[in-house]
Scaffold this motif. Structure first.
Motif, PDB file in Angstrom:
ATOM      1  N   LEU A  71      30.490  67.225  15.679  1.00 27.97           N
ATOM      2  CA  LEU A  71      31.070  66.965  14.107  1.00 27.97           C
ATOM      3  C   LEU A  71      32.086  65.384  14.833  1.00 27.97           C
ATOM      4  O   LEU A  71      31.554  64.523  13.515  1.00 27.97           O
ATOM      5  N   ALA A  72      32.548  65.200  15.601  1.00 30.90           N
ATOM      6  CA  ALA A  72      33.101  63.599  16.133  1.00 30.90           C
ATOM      7  C   ALA A  72      32.537  62.930  16.380  1.00 30.90           C
ATOM      8  O   ALA A  72      32.778  61.957  16.243  1.00 30.90           O
ATOM      9  N   ARG A  73      31.459  63.094  16.885  1.00 28.74           N
ATOM     10  CA  ARG A  73      30.279  61.994  17.503  1.00 28.74           C
ATOM     11  C   ARG A  73      30.026  61.943  16.299  1.00 28.74           C
ATOM     12  O   ARG A  73      29.728  60.538  15.763  1.00 28.74           O
ATOM     13  N   GLU A  74      29.668  62.630  15.246  1.00 25.24           N
ATOM     14  CA  GLU A  74      28.362  62.373  14.011  1.00 25.24           C
ATOM     15  C   GLU A  74      28.965  61.374  12.917  1.00 25.24           C
ATOM     16  O   GLU A  74      28.713  60.319  12.533  1.00 25.24           O
ATOM     17  N   ALA A  75      30.240  61.883  13.101  1.00 23.08           N
ATOM     18  CA  ALA A  75      31.605  61.633  11.768  1.00 23.08           C
ATOM     19  C   ALA A  75      32.425  60.022  12.369  1.00 23.08           C
ATOM     20  O   ALA A  75      32.842  59.117  11.977  1.00 23.08           O
ATOM     21  N   GLY A  76      31.895  59.717  13.934  1.00 21.67           N
ATOM     22  CA  GLY A  76      32.460  58.674  14.216  1.00 21.67           C
ATOM     23  C   GLY A  76      33.653  57.825  14.910  1.00 21.67           C
ATOM     24  O   GLY A  76      34.445  57.333  15.054  1.00 21.67           O
ATOM     25  N   ILE A  77      34.408  59.328  15.275  1.00 19.79           N
ATOM     26  CA  ILE A  77      35.412  59.267  15.479  1.00 19.79           C
ATOM     27  C   ILE A  77      35.830  59.732  17.317  1.00 19.79           C
ATOM     28  O   ILE A  77      36.346  59.970  17.529  1.00 19.79           O
ATOM     29  N   SER A  78      35.187  60.032  17.914  1.00 15.04           N
ATOM     30  CA  SER A  78      34.842  61.035  19.118  1.00 15.04           C
ATOM     31  C   SER A  78      35.437  59.903  20.117  1.00 15.04           C
ATOM     32  O   SER A  78      36.753  60.125  20.619  1.00 15.04           O
ATOM     33  N   GLU A  79      34.934  58.826  19.809  1.00 13.06           N
ATOM     34  CA  GLU A  79      35.413  56.761  20.919  1.00 13.06           C
ATOM     35  C   GLU A  79      37.395  56.668  20.309  1.00 13.06           C
ATOM     36  O   GLU A  79      37.960  56.672  21.488  1.00 13.06           O
ATOM     37  N   LYS A  80      37.517  56.616  18.611  1.00 14.30           N
ATOM     38  CA  LYS A  80      38.878  56.275  18.705  1.00 14.30           C
ATOM     39  C   LYS A  80      40.149  57.456  19.497  1.00 14.30           C
ATOM     40  O   LYS A  80      41.206  57.317  18.974  1.00 14.30           O
ATOM     41  N   GLY A  81      39.653  58.867  18.822  1.00 13.02           N
ATOM     42  CA  GLY A  81      39.669  59.828  18.764  1.00 13.02           C
ATOM     43  C   GLY A  81      39.939  60.944  18.221  1.00 13.02           C
ATOM     44  O   GLY A  81      39.984  60.520  16.253  1.00 13.02           O
ATOM     45  N   PHE A  82      40.538  61.892  17.647  1.00 10.76           N
ATOM     46  CA  PHE A  82      40.631  63.263  16.990  1.00 10.76           C
ATOM     47  C   PHE A  82      41.416  64.510  17.524  1.00 10.76           C
ATOM     48  O   PHE A  82      42.189  64.277  18.803  1.00 10.76           O
ATOM     49  N   ARG A  83      42.446  65.465  16.340  1.00 10.09           N
ATOM     50  CA  ARG A  83      42.879  65.872  16.812  1.00 10.09           C
ATOM     51  C   ARG A  83      41.578  67.199  16.125  1.00 10.09           C
ATOM     52  O   ARG A  83      41.001  67.575  15.592  1.00 10.09           O
ATOM     53  N   ILE A  84      42.057  68.720  17.175  1.00 10.32           N
ATOM     54  CA  ILE A  84      41.543  70.021  16.693  1.00 10.32           C
ATOM     55  C   ILE A  84      42.805  70.721  16.927  1.00 10.32           C
ATOM     56  O   ILE A  84      43.597  70.910  17.574  1.00 10.32           O
ATOM     57  N   VAL A  85      43.254  71.791  15.499  1.00  9.24           N
ATOM     58  CA  VAL A  85      43.854  72.346  15.638  1.00  9.24           C
ATOM     59  C   VAL A  85      43.486  73.697  15.204  1.00  9.24           C
ATOM     60  O   VAL A  85      42.950  73.765  13.898  1.00  9.24           O
ATOM     61  N   THR A  86      44.202  74.935  15.512  1.00 13.43           N
ATOM     62  CA  THR A  86      44.423  75.670  14.975  1.00 13.43           C
ATOM     63  C   THR A  86      45.615  76.373  14.595  1.00 13.43           C
ATOM     64  O   THR A  86      46.295  76.735  15.707  1.00 13.43           O
ATOM     65  N   ASN A  87      46.072  77.197  13.977  1.00 13.10           N
ATOM     66  CA  ASN A  87      47.012  77.811  13.399  1.00 13.10           C
ATOM     67  C   ASN A  87      47.042  79.658  13.514  1.00 13.10           C
ATOM     68  O   ASN A  87      45.446  80.220  13.249  1.00 13.10           O
ATOM     69  N   CYS A  88      48.045  80.204  14.239  1.00 14.86           N
ATOM     70  CA  CYS A  88      48.115  81.295  14.348  1.00 14.86           C
ATOM     71  C   CYS A  88      49.771  82.372  13.376  1.00 14.86           C
ATOM     72  O   CYS A  88      50.903  81.973  13.674  1.00 14.86           O
ATOM     73  N   ASN A  89      49.308  82.844  12.798  1.00 17.51           N
ATOM     74  CA  ASN A  89      49.656  83.461  12.186  1.00 17.51           C
ATOM     75  C   ASN A  89      51.246  83.222  11.214  1.00 17.51           C
ATOM     76  O   ASN A  89      51.107  81.965  11.063  1.00 17.51           O
ATOM     77  N   GLU A  90      51.994  83.834  10.334  1.00 16.02           N
ATOM     78  CA  GLU A  90      52.774  82.458   9.545  1.00 16.02           C
ATOM     79  C   GLU A  90      53.574  81.838   9.816  1.00 16.02           C
ATOM     80  O   GLU A  90      53.138  80.859  10.136  1.00 16.02           O
ATOM     81  N   GLU A  91      54.452  82.232  11.510  1.00 16.22           N
ATOM     82  CA  GLU A  91      55.049  80.893  11.828  1.00 16.22           C
ATOM     83  C   GLU A  91      54.190  79.639  12.076  1.00 16.22           C
ATOM     84  O   GLU A  91      54.861  78.480  12.332  1.00 16.22           O
ATOM     85  N   GLY A  92      53.479  80.292  12.720  1.00 23.07           N
ATOM     86  CA  GLY A  92      52.508  79.288  13.599  1.00 23.07           C
ATOM     87  C   GLY A  92      51.662  78.416  12.263  1.00 23.07           C
ATOM     88  O   GLY A  92      50.614  77.728  12.252  1.00 23.07           O
ATOM     89  N   GLY A  93      51.596  78.989  10.726  1.00 18.73           N
ATOM     90  CA  GLY A  93      51.304  77.861   9.418  1.00 18.73           C
ATOM     91  C   GLY A  93      49.709  77.701   9.275  1.00 18.73           C
ATOM     92  O   GLY A  93      49.452  78.147   8.581  1.00 18.73           O
ATOM     93  N   GLN A  94      49.461  79.182  10.084  1.00 18.89           N
ATOM     94  CA  GLN A  94      48.131  79.974   8.627  1.00 18.89           C
ATOM     95  C   GLN A  94      48.239  80.476   7.627  1.00 18.89           C
ATOM     96  O   GLN A  94      49.343  80.710   7.406  1.00 18.89           O
ATOM     97  N   VAL A  95      47.813  80.508   6.706  1.00 19.67           N
ATOM     98  CA  VAL A  95      47.087  80.297   5.758  1.00 19.67           C
ATOM     99  C   VAL A  95      46.385  81.427   5.528  1.00 19.67           C
ATOM    100  O   VAL A  95      46.308  82.455   4.847  1.00 19.67           O
ATOM    101  N   VAL A  96      45.127  80.932   6.043  1.00 19.92           N
ATOM    102  CA  VAL A  96      43.373  81.836   5.707  1.00 19.92           C
ATOM    103  C   VAL A  96      43.861  82.469   7.217  1.00 19.92           C
ATOM    104  O   VAL A  96      43.877  82.335   8.365  1.00 19.92           O
ATOM    105  N   TYR A  97      43.774  83.818   6.639  1.00 20.26           N
ATOM    106  CA  TYR A  97      44.027  84.751   8.593  1.00 20.26           C
ATOM    107  C   TYR A  97      42.184  85.281   8.451  1.00 20.26           C
ATOM    108  O   TYR A  97      41.711  85.940   8.308  1.00 20.26           O
ATOM    109  N   HIS A  98      41.827  84.124   9.094  1.00 26.71           N
ATOM    110  CA  HIS A  98      40.779  84.026   9.680  1.00 26.71           C
ATOM    111  C   HIS A  98      40.496  82.447  10.711  1.00 26.71           C
ATOM    112  O   HIS A  98      40.557  81.299  10.213  1.00 26.71           O
ATOM    113  N   LEU A  99      39.867  82.801  11.870  1.00 28.61           N
ATOM    114  CA  LEU A  99      40.220  81.810  12.176  1.00 28.61           C
ATOM    115  C   LEU A  99      39.141  81.078  12.826  1.00 28.61           C
ATOM    116  O   LEU A  99      38.273  80.663  11.664  1.00 28.61           O
ATOM    117  N   HIS A 100      39.985  79.776  12.621  1.00 29.03           N
ATOM    118  CA  HIS A 100      39.427  78.439  11.845  1.00 29.03           C
ATOM    119  C   HIS A 100      39.762  77.080  12.868  1.00 29.03           C
ATOM    120  O   HIS A 100      41.245  77.123  13.435  1.00 29.03           O
TER     121      HIS A 100
END
Length: 113
Positions: A71-100
């Motif tokens: 998806l990063a390649r298709e969106a044209g962001i792979s060369e300049k850079g991007f971020r992949i983030v996942t949050n875990c539990n309340e203090e980690g900033g997780q809002v929806v409790y389904h891994l994403h």
């Protein structure tokens, strides 16, 4: 997980802007994007968060990263850079409790570490 919003999106009970789907994962645009590209990548199997990953299902995480790369390649962001983030539990900033994963890019992102 009857009340999980992401499970409802997978079942097509709630509309979303799907950008990728296969037998294991679905990816769709975040409704409150933090950057020009902000896609959520979720496993179709309900896992509450990273703490639900075990030896039997760990392969899904690798697949999620492969989808993020595609998806990063298709969106044209792979060369300049991007971020992949996942949050875990309340203090980690997780809002929806389904891994994403949040795939975020398309502009200079602020460093927070």
């Amino acid at each position: 997980m009857q009340d999980c919003i992401f499970c409802k999106i997978i079942k097509k009970e709630i509309p979303s802007q799907v950008v990728y789907e296969d037998e294991l994962v679905m990816a769709f645009k975040d409704i409150n994007p933090l950057a020009p590209v902000h896609v959520l990548i979720i496993p179709k199997e309900h896992l509450a968060n990273v703490l639900d990953i075990n030896e039997e299902n760990a392969d899904i995480v690798g697949h999620m990263y492969l989808v993020a790369n595609k998806l990063a390649r298709e969106a044209g962001i792979s060369e300049k850079g991007f971020r992949i983030v996942t949050n875990c539990n309340e203090e980690g900033g997780q809002v929806v409790y389904h891994l994403h994963f949040h795939l975020i890019g398309g502009e200079k992102l602020k460093c927070f570490a």
